[in-house]
Design a protein around this motif. Sequence first.
Motif, PDB file in Angstrom:
ATOM      1  N   VAL A   1       0.818  -1.212   0.000  1.00 19.13           N
ATOM      2  CA  VAL A   1       0.000   0.000   0.000  1.00 19.13           C
ATOM      3  C   VAL A   1       0.852   1.263   0.000  1.00 19.13           C
ATOM      4  O   VAL A   1       0.356   2.347  -0.322  1.00 19.13           O
ATOM      5  CB  VAL A   1      -0.983   0.015   1.185  1.00 19.13           C
TER       6      VAL A   1
ATOM      7  N   THR B   1       2.370   3.856  -6.825  1.00 14.88           N
ATOM      8  CA  THR B   1       2.312   3.750  -5.368  1.00 14.88           C
ATOM      9  C   THR B   1       2.500   5.125  -4.756  1.00 14.88           C
ATOM     10  O   THR B   1       2.908   6.074  -5.439  1.00 14.88           O
ATOM     11  CB  THR B   1       3.397   2.783  -4.837  1.00 14.88           C
TER      12      THR B   1
ATOM     13  N   ARG C   1      -2.685  -2.929  -2.667  1.00 17.98           N
ATOM     14  CA  ARG C   1      -3.066  -1.712  -3.388  1.00 17.98           C
ATOM     15  C   ARG C   1      -3.876  -2.082  -4.616  1.00 17.98           C
ATOM     16  O   ARG C   1      -3.527  -2.984  -5.372  1.00 17.98           O
ATOM     17  CB  ARG C   1      -1.809  -0.937  -3.780  1.00 17.98           C
TER      18      ARG C   1
END
Length: 444
Positions: free
Chosen positions: A142, A175, A442
């Motif tokens: 994440v 990201t 994610r």
Amino acid sequence: MFDTLITGGTVVNAEGERKADIAIANGRIAALLSPGETAGARTHVDAAGKYLLPGLIDAHAHLREPGLTHKENFDSGTKAAALGGVTTVLDMPTDEPWTATGQQLRDKMELAKGRLNVDVGFQGVMSKDMNAVLEMLKLRPVSLELFTADVPSAYLFDSVDSIQQILQKFGKENTVIGISPGDQSILSGSEARDRAGGIQAFLSSRPPLAEANGIARAVLAAAQSSARIHIRQINSLLGLGVWRRLKEMADATVETTPQNLFFTADDYEVLGANLKGSPPLRGRDDVQALRAALSEGLIDIVATDHAPHSAAEKATRYGTFAEIPGGMPGLQTLLPVMLKLVDERVIKLTDLVRMCALAPAQRFGLGRSKGAIATGYDADIVIIDRNRKFRITNAQQVSRAAYTPFDGWTVPSELTDVFLRGRAIVSQGSLVSEAQGQVIARQD
């Protein structure tokens, strides 16, 4: 036929409140119905007079596994989260070993499976080994975390050049990069000048100037790349001033922690080791400025930096204040303490949802399924009764730290129920279903 129907409550999202019944099917919110609208369901939950919030997301927590399980583990930490209305925990990479390679991240994910009481997303650390960082990205953590002070040399990026180079390298990756702002030169210089080791020496080694400089370097470096950054734990008046002036220059967000909204450095004299963390607590002017920034909407996210240590570690006598293990538990008290801020009219209930659910979901790549009570989203739902008071106590805490700095505080609202993907995991304030959490990645 729905699986579950929650009726009679007021649904609170970041954009507002409304009366609605929530229909759940297959772990997701299937519909938001008008109050009293006829619908069939296998299970009915009466939430009359109560408020329904999306499950909170703690974007900054240390579950301490692997390697540090005498402090916390996946089971104890996520039980604390569930009992605090946190249905998603984003776990930091500073365990033993640090999560710095694809294999270490893969091992951590496997270790967690079947042992989580809420959903958990993992964060990796950026090191000098660029290939290792690329391998981690394949597993869709994440975030990637970048440290600018007070960490082992393998993970230390203590110059503008080193920060700029790594943001240029990974800024185009899909990201967000979390940055803990600090200034290693100030830390090193202060420690060399003052070896007395008291509370004041600790404060001097990590002053507001270090935070402000760290924020400025991070934002300016991000402005020169396509990196999306998230700045950790802002807590000073000076840091807020820099953030206000520079934030529009880059794709950047910022967080603070609940403890920084209530405690000052003066409280070290009473709570000592149990309140010691990093960055250090500041003065009353800093706390007031931080609260004003929260009211204004200048702060994007509130996260706990849940960082428990064993009671024995905190109780040990150390040569200097800086040597005391830094950190405190926070997962179980995030919602109650934020509700206290609502009661004090620092924020509104919708602000709580924005900063502790919607914004972290969107920033850390979970915005398709988390952070809101909306059709198609995971049925992660927290029910609170604003007509019942709740008293926070050490005895309630299930973290291995076994205490909270908020012990004895009274909150004018009580969490009653928590649902994770439509399944009740907390009922009447007690855990009723274990190990229902999943490892999440994610999404975008």
